[in-house]
Enzyme design. Structure first.
Site, mmCIF file in Angstrom:
data_model
loop_
_atom_site.group_PDB
_atom_site.id
_atom_site.type_symbol
_atom_site.label_atom_id
_atom_site.label_comp_id
_atom_site.label_asym_id
_atom_site.label_seq_id
_atom_site.Cartn_x
_atom_site.Cartn_y
_atom_site.Cartn_z
ATOM 1 N N LYS A 109 -1.434 -35.435 -25.161
ATOM 2 C CA LYS A 109 -2.238 -34.254 -25.521
ATOM 3 C C LYS A 109 -1.334 -33.039 -25.751
ATOM 4 O O LYS A 109 -1.492 -32.311 -26.720
ATOM 5 C CB LYS A 109 -3.260 -33.936 -24.403
ATOM 6 C CG LYS A 109 -4.217 -35.077 -24.104
ATOM 7 C CD LYS A 109 -5.224 -34.705 -23.019
ATOM 8 C CE LYS A 109 -4.626 -34.447 -21.652
ATOM 9 N NZ LYS A 109 -3.971 -35.613 -21.011
ATOM 10 N N ARG A 168 -12.561 -31.176 -18.336
ATOM 11 C CA ARG A 168 -12.113 -32.386 -17.654
ATOM 12 C C ARG A 168 -13.204 -32.959 -16.752
ATOM 13 O O ARG A 168 -12.991 -33.973 -16.091
ATOM 14 C CB ARG A 168 -10.944 -31.994 -16.765
ATOM 15 C CG ARG A 168 -9.669 -32.699 -17.072
ATOM 16 C CD ARG A 168 -8.668 -32.144 -16.095
ATOM 17 N NE ARG A 168 -7.480 -32.903 -16.069
ATOM 18 C CZ ARG A 168 -6.376 -32.568 -16.727
ATOM 19 N NH1 ARG A 168 -6.338 -31.516 -17.486
ATOM 20 N NH2 ARG A 168 -5.320 -33.319 -16.598
ATOM 21 N N ARG A 173 9.168 -38.521 -18.708
ATOM 22 C CA ARG A 173 8.895 -37.188 -19.273
ATOM 23 C C ARG A 173 9.829 -36.129 -18.676
ATOM 24 O O ARG A 173 10.132 -36.147 -17.489
ATOM 25 C CB ARG A 173 7.454 -36.782 -18.984
ATOM 26 C CG ARG A 173 7.201 -35.337 -19.409
ATOM 27 C CD ARG A 173 5.766 -35.006 -19.557
ATOM 28 N NE ARG A 173 5.014 -35.172 -18.325
ATOM 29 C CZ ARG A 173 3.694 -35.018 -18.265
ATOM 30 N NH1 ARG A 173 3.029 -34.726 -19.355
ATOM 31 N NH2 ARG A 173 3.062 -35.182 -17.131
ATOM 32 N N ARG A 210 -3.677 -39.605 -10.380
ATOM 33 C CA ARG A 210 -4.178 -38.857 -11.542
ATOM 34 C C ARG A 210 -4.980 -39.771 -12.462
ATOM 35 O O ARG A 210 -5.988 -39.357 -13.034
ATOM 36 C CB ARG A 210 -3.011 -38.221 -12.307
ATOM 37 C CG ARG A 210 -2.448 -37.003 -11.585
ATOM 38 C CD ARG A 210 -1.072 -36.644 -12.089
ATOM 39 N NE ARG A 210 -1.053 -36.254 -13.479
ATOM 40 C CZ ARG A 210 0.041 -36.272 -14.228
ATOM 41 N NH1 ARG A 210 1.191 -36.665 -13.722
ATOM 42 N NH2 ARG A 210 -0.020 -35.894 -15.481
#
Ligand code: AP5
Length: 224
Positions: free
Chosen positions: A16, A91, A130, A174
């Site tokens: 995203k 969300r 990441r 998550r």
């Protein structure tokens, strides 16, 4: 297209942020990534940051009322008049309803909710590699999207770090939070005719091409 009011949906690590930055460049619209806003608040030690830190570090969502106020304030600014890109908001169903209400108050609506589809195994690979720029949240990957100079952001030259919540145990939490709280938004937007899916397993350029193609289709439909 008169306005481009976009929501980016998808599991953690689906891309995203990567696509949000590209869309911001392509369309020159305000881009609000709630994760970045909250991380900045934590860094600066504001009241928002103090409230958010523990939830974020555990892979849980911050309470709806906290984040709804933050986004409502951004959407009321004149910069958002031609459109906006939301990454990480809404969300939960109450957040989606609050966004609808906020837009309806001023006679606006969403253009599309773009779901970036990626399986869990890919999420774990991506978040494990990441690297995030400490100053502005620009995103890289040591294998799939490496910076030109190791450890340094290509955009602003600041240090690249591993996010607190990119530890394996927090990634799993998550994902669980995503399936419990956020995935129901897929049907929410599907029922309203706003959902558009892209295959997030392709390269960042290919995912970007899919998004551009679907936005051109929407533009053509609007002109008919
Ligand atoms: P947030 O920062 O929004 O985290 P997230 O949704 O888990 O998303 P990520 O930022 O981890 O991933 P992404 O989809 O942006 O992927 P990216 O482009 O970086 O939120 C963090 C926390 O804040 C939440 O857990 C919560 O506590 C709180 N929060 C935020 N919003 C909230 C809200 N509305 N309500 C309540 N709480 C909220 O890509 C991932 C990696 O993959 C990168 O390394 C990238 O380079 C690489 N990559 C990207 N695309 C590709 C590709 N196509 N191929 C290969 N690699 C790729």
């Amino acid at each position: 297209m008169s306005e481009l009011n976009l929501v980016l949906l998808g599991p953690p690590g689906s891309g995203k942020g990567t696509q949000g930055e590209r869309l911001q460049e392509d369309f020159d619209l305000p881009y609000h990534a709630t994760g970045n806003i909250l991380r900045r608040a934590v860094e600066e030690g504001t009241d928002l940051g103090k409230t958010a830190k523990e939830y974020m570090d555990n892979g849980d969502l911050v309470p709806d009322d906290v984040i709804i106020g933050v986004i409502a304030e951004e959407l009321e600014k004149p910069e958002a008049e031609d459109g906006f890109i939301l990454d990480g908001f809404p969300r939960t169903t109450p957040q989606a309803e609050a966004l609808d209400e906020e837009l309806q108050k001023v006679g606006r609506g969403l253009t599309a909710a773009i779901l970036i589809d990626v399986p869990d195994a890919e999420v774990e690979r991506r978040l494990g590699g990441r690297r995030t720029c400490v100053a502005n949240g620009h995103v890289f990957h040591i294998e799939f999207n490496p910076p030109q100079e190791e450890g340094k952001c290509d955009v602003d030259g600041s240090e690249l770090i591993v996010r607190e919540d990119d530890r394996p145990e927090v990634i799993r939490r998550r994902l669980q939070t995503y399936y419990e709280k956020t995935e129901p938004l897929v049907s929410y937007y599907e029922e309203r005719g706003l959902l558009r899916r892209v295959d997030g397993t392709k390269s960042p350029d290919q995912v970007g091409d899919q998004i551009r193609a679907l936005l051109s289709t929407l533009r053509m439909e609007e002109d008919i």
